[in-house]
Design a protein around this motif. Structure first.
Motif, short mmCIF file in Angstrom:
data_model
loop_
_atom_site.label_atom_id
_atom_site.label_comp_id
_atom_site.label_asym_id
_atom_site.label_seq_id
_atom_site.Cartn_x
_atom_site.Cartn_y
_atom_site.Cartn_z
N VAL A 1 0.84 -1.20 0.00
CA VAL A 1 0.00 0.00 0.00
C VAL A 1 0.88 1.26 0.00
CG1 VAL A 1 -1.76 1.30 1.28
CG2 VAL A 1 -1.92 -1.19 1.12
N ALA A 2 1.94 1.23 0.80
CA ALA A 2 2.86 2.38 0.84
C ALA A 2 3.53 2.59 -0.51
CB ALA A 2 3.90 2.17 1.93
N LEU A 3 3.89 1.51 -1.19
CA LEU A 3 4.51 1.63 -2.52
C LEU A 3 3.50 2.19 -3.53
CD1 LEU A 3 6.55 -1.68 -2.46
CD2 LEU A 3 7.53 0.60 -2.86
N ALA A 4 2.24 1.75 -3.43
CA ALA A 4 1.21 2.30 -4.32
C ALA A 4 1.04 3.79 -4.07
CB ALA A 4 -0.10 1.55 -4.11
N TRP A 5 1.08 4.19 -2.81
CA TRP A 5 1.02 5.62 -2.44
C TRP A 5 2.17 6.36 -3.12
CZ3 TRP A 5 -0.48 7.24 3.20
CH2 TRP A 5 -0.32 8.62 3.38
N ALA A 6 3.38 5.82 -3.01
CA ALA A 6 4.56 6.49 -3.57
C ALA A 6 4.49 6.60 -5.09
CB ALA A 6 5.82 5.74 -3.15
N VAL A 7 3.96 5.57 -5.75
CA VAL A 7 3.88 5.57 -7.21
C VAL A 7 2.80 6.52 -7.70
CG1 VAL A 7 3.18 4.17 -9.20
CG2 VAL A 7 4.86 3.28 -7.56
N HIS A 8 1.63 6.47 -7.08
CA HIS A 8 0.49 7.23 -7.59
C HIS A 8 0.39 8.65 -7.03
CE1 HIS A 8 -1.27 3.92 -9.83
NE2 HIS A 8 -1.04 3.13 -8.81
N HIS A 9 1.04 8.92 -5.91
CA HIS A 9 0.98 10.25 -5.29
C HIS A 9 2.39 10.68 -4.89
CE1 HIS A 9 -3.35 9.48 -5.16
NE2 HIS A 9 -3.08 8.32 -4.58
N PRO A 10 3.28 10.82 -5.85
CA PRO A 10 4.70 11.07 -5.54
C PRO A 10 4.97 12.36 -4.80
CG PRO A 10 4.25 11.42 -7.88
CD PRO A 10 3.02 10.79 -7.30
N ASP A 11 4.05 13.31 -4.90
CA ASP A 11 4.25 14.60 -4.21
C ASP A 11 3.62 14.61 -2.82
OD1 ASP A 11 1.68 14.41 -5.23
OD2 ASP A 11 1.49 16.56 -5.63
N ARG A 12 3.13 13.45 -2.35
CA ARG A 12 2.44 13.40 -1.07
C ARG A 12 3.17 12.51 -0.06
NH1 ARG A 12 -2.90 15.10 -1.12
NH2 ARG A 12 -2.75 14.76 1.15
N LEU A 13 4.48 12.39 -0.19
CA LEU A 13 5.29 11.72 0.82
C LEU A 13 6.69 12.29 0.77
CD1 LEU A 13 6.44 8.15 -0.28
CD2 LEU A 13 5.48 9.80 -1.87
N ALA A 14 7.40 12.14 1.92
CA ALA A 14 8.76 12.65 2.02
C ALA A 14 9.80 11.54 2.03
CB ALA A 14 8.91 13.49 3.29
N GLY A 15 9.41 10.35 2.43
CA GLY A 15 10.33 9.22 2.50
C GLY A 15 9.53 7.94 2.64
N LEU A 16 10.22 6.81 2.43
CA LEU A 16 9.54 5.53 2.39
C LEU A 16 10.38 4.47 3.10
CD1 LEU A 16 7.13 3.90 1.16
CD2 LEU A 16 8.54 3.60 -0.89
N VAL A 17 9.72 3.72 4.00
CA VAL A 17 10.40 2.64 4.73
C VAL A 17 9.58 1.36 4.55
CG1 VAL A 17 11.35 1.86 6.93
CG2 VAL A 17 11.26 4.32 6.42
N PRO A 18 9.85 0.59 3.48
CA PRO A 18 9.17 -0.70 3.30
C PRO A 18 9.77 -1.74 4.26
CG PRO A 18 9.98 0.20 1.21
CD PRO A 18 10.68 0.93 2.33
N LEU A 19 8.91 -2.34 5.04
CA LEU A 19 9.33 -3.26 6.10
C LEU A 19 8.80 -4.66 5.80
CD1 LEU A 19 10.74 -3.25 8.91
CD2 LEU A 19 8.50 -2.78 9.91
#
Length: 327
Positions: free
Chosen positions: A148-166
């Motif tokens: 879900v976090a990866l989908a957020w990053a792909v589809h809304h790239p301007d709405r996150l500052a960093g990503l930690v896939p665990l």
């Protein structure tokens, strides 16, 4: 001359009526037990946060701490309590932690009856975070929540500052869907199976399944009492979780070719003893698909690194925040 009346027809009719009566009684008992089980679970594990309305849809969120915003997205069969057992409170010492229940799990209701996709879930949770003032948070997603976090990053790239896939599900795999999920996601067998499971399966079965997910690490003491296994056994949760699980591989197959567009700092963590989401299938390729992504492999750790090696998870969040200029 007509044949004598047969005694077999009345006997068969009586047997059929008794069978119908027995099925009706079983159905009534199942529905009663399922409702009672759900009521007990919700009384024992009530909402721990507050409800935020996103375009009329309730989203259950738990907030704590102050600092750069950090959104936590839980995995399959779970709820935000997985994070609030220990990790969220520790992160709250220097972040504004926002843990959310995904649609159909915990206390966020389902989005329709078809099983919300990872992309739809990402959009809903992104808007929920935005309503709380977290316009560009760091995202930490565990297992299914990592997808879900990866989908957020792909589809809304301007709405996150960093990503930690665990221990995140991030790339397609070849194994078939298990019999359990084939049954519970079936169009008409699924609702029946969910009702039977909710009514007749005790919470300890979920606790035993949790132990398998934690392996080779033990389940932390008091984790089951905090996590709320009875919440997982509610009919709507069982059904939604099954539909999500049945669809995720195809959804990731469509998503994974777009990871190269992710430009925020990415800190990946994965245990090399994880038998639920394999390191070589998921996080090792993911580290190559995103430019600048850093993969930390945790030796001997299974599928729950945020419990097995909390220090490593906190350090990964700190690195993502620093790389994003938030610390």
């Amino acid at each position: 001359m007509s044949p004598p009346p047969s005694r077999s027809t009345p006997l068969a009719l009586k047997a059929g009526l008794w069978l119908l009566l027995a099925l009706a009684l079983l159905a009534a008992a199942t529905l009663w037990r399922a409702r009672a089980h759900e009521a007990r679970a919700e009384a024992r594990w009530p909402p721990s946060g507050r409800i935020v309305a996103v375009e009329g849809h309730p989203v259950h969120v738990r907030e704590m701490g102050a600092g750069p915003p950090l959104v936590l997205i839980h995995g399959a069969s779970g709820n935000l309590r997985d994070f609030t057992f220990s990790l969220a409170e520790r992160l709250a010492a220097r972040y504004r932690v926002i843990a959310l229940d995904r649609p159909g799990l915990g206390y966020t209701p389902r989005l329709g009856d078809g099983g919300a996709s990872i992309t739809v879930q990402a959009g809903l949770l992104m808007r929920a975070a935005g309503k709380l003032g977290a316009e560009r948070p760091i995202l930490l997603g565990h297992s299914y929540g990592g997808a879900v976090a990866l989908a957020w990053a792909v589809h809304h790239p301007d709405r996150l500052a960093g990503l930690v896939p665990l221990a995140a599900a991030s790339n397609p795999w070849e194994s078939d869907l298990s019999l359990y999920y084939r049954l519970t996601s079936h169009p008409w067998l699924g609702p029946v199976a969910a009702a039977l499971i909710s009514a007749w399966v005790p919470d300890r079965v979920v606790e035993e399944a949790v132990a398998e997910v934690f392996a080779p690490q033990p389940v932390p003491e008091r984790y089951a009492a905090h996590f709320g296994p009875g919440l997982t056994l509610r009919r709507a949760t069982l059904r939604e979780n099954a539909l999500q699980r049945a669809a995720i591989n195809a959804e990731i197959r469509d998503l994974h070719t777009r990871y190269g567009a992710i430009e925020v700092p990415v800190e990946i963590l994965h245990g090399d003893a994880d038998t639920t989401v394999g390191l070589s299938i998921h996080s090792e390729p993911l580290a190559e698909q995103i430019e600048g992504a850093r993969l930390t492999v945790l030796e001997g750790v299974g599928h729950m690194p945020h419990h097995a090696d909390e220090d490593a998870v906190v350090a990964a969040v700190d690195r993502a925040a620093a790389r994003a200029g938030l610390r």
